[in-house]
Design a protein around this motif. Structure first.
Motif, short mmCIF file in Angstrom:
data_model
loop_
_atom_site.label_atom_id
_atom_site.label_comp_id
_atom_site.label_asym_id
_atom_site.label_seq_id
_atom_site.Cartn_x
_atom_site.Cartn_y
_atom_site.Cartn_z
N LEU A 115 -13.12 -43.53 -3.82
CA LEU A 115 -12.27 -43.10 -4.34
C LEU A 115 -12.17 -42.59 -5.43
CD1 LEU A 115 -9.24 -42.02 -3.64
CD2 LEU A 115 -8.35 -44.65 -3.74
N GLU A 141 -13.45 -40.49 -1.06
CA GLU A 141 -11.91 -39.41 -0.81
C GLU A 141 -11.40 -40.27 -2.23
OE1 GLU A 141 -9.02 -38.69 0.86
OE2 GLU A 141 -9.80 -39.51 2.52
N TYR A 143 -7.90 -38.76 -4.72
CA TYR A 143 -6.28 -39.20 -4.45
C TYR A 143 -5.71 -38.01 -6.17
CZ TYR A 143 -8.26 -41.79 -9.46
OH TYR A 143 -8.85 -41.90 -10.28
N SER A 156 0.98 -43.87 -5.25
CA SER A 156 -0.26 -42.82 -4.36
C SER A 156 -1.53 -43.36 -4.45
CB SER A 156 0.35 -41.67 -4.48
OG SER A 156 -0.44 -40.65 -3.38
N LEU A 157 -2.33 -43.70 -5.57
CA LEU A 157 -3.37 -43.99 -5.08
C LEU A 157 -3.83 -44.93 -4.94
CD1 LEU A 157 -5.62 -44.07 -8.72
CD2 LEU A 157 -5.65 -46.34 -6.71
N ASP A 159 -2.08 -46.44 -2.73
CA ASP A 159 -1.38 -46.50 -1.24
C ASP A 159 -2.82 -46.02 -0.85
OD1 ASP A 159 1.04 -47.39 -1.43
OD2 ASP A 159 2.09 -45.22 -1.68
N ILE A 160 -3.51 -44.56 -1.19
CA ILE A 160 -4.67 -44.23 -0.56
C ILE A 160 -5.88 -45.80 -0.56
CG2 ILE A 160 -6.35 -43.12 -0.52
CD1 ILE A 160 -4.36 -40.68 -1.96
N GLU A 163 -5.07 -47.55 2.39
CA GLU A 163 -5.84 -47.32 3.44
C GLU A 163 -7.30 -46.62 4.10
OE1 GLU A 163 -4.55 -42.97 6.07
OE2 GLU A 163 -3.71 -44.10 3.95
N PHE A 164 -7.91 -46.37 2.14
CA PHE A 164 -9.51 -45.96 2.73
C PHE A 164 -10.19 -47.15 2.84
CE2 PHE A 164 -12.81 -43.61 0.37
CZ PHE A 164 -13.23 -43.26 1.25
#
Length: 415
Positions: A115, A141, A143, A156-157, A159-160, A163-164
């Motif tokens: 990420l 993925e 951000y 947001s980072l 959250d990603i 999920e990832f």
């Protein structure tokens, strides 16, 4: 350097080298990843160490005759440890990208998840772009920065990440003008049991001088370049805790590279010693202050800055609002005509091609090395704005070029 021996052996190359010297003397280097090293660093990099193969590490080489190569590399390592406070340092990577490659090789398997920050939002090719080895070997993925503020969105980072579920989170940038909150990224990595690689390629010198927060001791791995804001031999560096030392060293050699470039490591050693002197802190502080003044001047002329300013050595200008018909490529070409060398650059939520993007990136490390202060940077900002406001106006170009000539004469380089 006179290049007399080069001229005797190869006049064409000598002409090019002399031309490059004059180009650097007579133009303003504002590409954020460029700087001017000292003549001592130049001399070290052109030394007889150019001839020496030294595969392995100090005291454990695969070739004989390495006693002085060992001495130089040990000096570079010790000085880097002192500069950044790292437990373990590898100074052999040929570049920052090579350093990132070695960290990936030491920790990940093909297909593992990374990420990282999107390239158009300020990230770097080696963080996982599809055109780069990292994007081809790993599942990536990305951000982004917040579209309204131009700043990293750490919530947001996280959250990603949740999920990832990446195996590694990469922080750091090539075109982000704000200070990074390393602890926020580390918290996101801890939450998903991922490694954290902090790439400080652009800010190695700012971190060493304490004018930007340090990820050393926070992130699992810290990589960087040794020639942007640190003014040492051109190349890369890896820092980590002792527990990862063997894995990192094996990933660099024999994993990703063969013999180290010992002449470049000599340049690193000399540059690191220079950075350990008290005046280097003044230099790094001036780099940031110059960037702030440059950004404020451009804003005063109506140009929009991503994140509305800077905490670092660079400003990122978004031309879409003020000059929708002028691309970053147009501005880059026009500015080079008057002797100001910077680069067109993508901006967050880019709408143009990366080959002709919507922004320009300008850095202050090289001009600060030449002795530019806030007043000089204000003049530079005025020059940039005048050219961007008057694309194609030969009278404006001639006037600005004259100002650039005066600035170069007032701040000589490699006399």
């Amino acid at each position: 350097m006179s290049y007399e021996d080069v001229r005797e052996a190869d006049p064409a190359v000598a002409d090019a080298l002399v031309g490059e010297r004059h180009r650097q003397r007579e133009t303003l280097a504002m590409i954020a990843s460029e700087n001017h090293v000292s003549e001592a660093v130049l001399e070290a990099q052109s030394s007889e160490l150019t001839n020496k193969y030294a595969e392995g590490y100090p005291g454990e080489r695969y070739y004989g005759g390495c006693e002085f190569a060992d001495e130089v590399e040990e000096l570079a390592i010790d000085r880097a440890k002192e500069l950044w406070g790292a437990d373990h340092v590898n100074v052999q990577p040929h570049s920052g990208s090579s350093a990132n490659m070695a960290v990936y090789f030491a920790t990940l398997e093909p297909g593992d998840k990374i990420l990282s920050l999107d390239l158009t939002h300020g990230g770097h090719l080696s963080h996982g772009h599809p055109a780069n080895f990292a994007g081809q070997l790993y599942d990536v993925e990305q951000y982004e920065v917040d579209a309204d503020t131009g700043r990293l969105d750490y919530d947001s980072l996280q959250d990603i990440a949740e999920e990832f579920e990446p195996d590694m989170i990469v922080s750091g940038f090539s075109a982000y003008p704000r200070e990074v909150e390393w602890e926020r990224v580390q918290a996101a990595a801890d939450a998903v049991d991922a490694y954290h690689l902090a790439d400080i390629a652009h800010i190695t010198g700012l971190v060493a001088a304490g004018v930007h927060s340090s990820p050393v001791g926070v992130a699992d791995f810290v990589t960087g370049s040794t020639h942007k804001t640190i003014r040492a031999g051109r190349g890369g560096i890896i820092m980590c805790d002792e527990e990862y030392a063997d894995d990192i060293d094996n990933a660099v050699f024999p994993g990703a590279q063969g013999g180290p470039l010992m002449h470049n490591i000599a340049g690193k050693a000399v540059g690191f010693k220079e950075a350990l002197q008290p005046e280097f802190e003044d230099y790094a502080d001036q780099v940031v202050r110059n960037a702030e003044v440059l950004g404020e001047t451009l804003q005063d002329h109506g140009l929009s800055l991503v994140s509305e300013g800077t905490d670092t050595h660079l400003v990122l200008v978004d031309l879409r609002d003020s000059h929708p018909d002028v691309s970053g490529g147009d501005a880059e070409d026009a500015l080079e005509e008057v002797g100001i060398v910077l680069n067109g650059n993508t901006v967050p939520d880019e709408t143009r091609s990366p080959f002709d993007p919507s922004g320009i990136r300008a850095g202050t490390p090289a001009l600060t090395t030449r002795g530019f202060d806030e007043d000089a940077m204000e003049t530079v900002g005025d020059c940039i704005a005048r050219v961007v406001d008057n694309i194609g106006d030969v009278e404006v170009y001639a006037d600005v070029a004259s100002t650039v000539e005066d600035l170069c004469r007032e701040h000589p380089l490699y006399e």
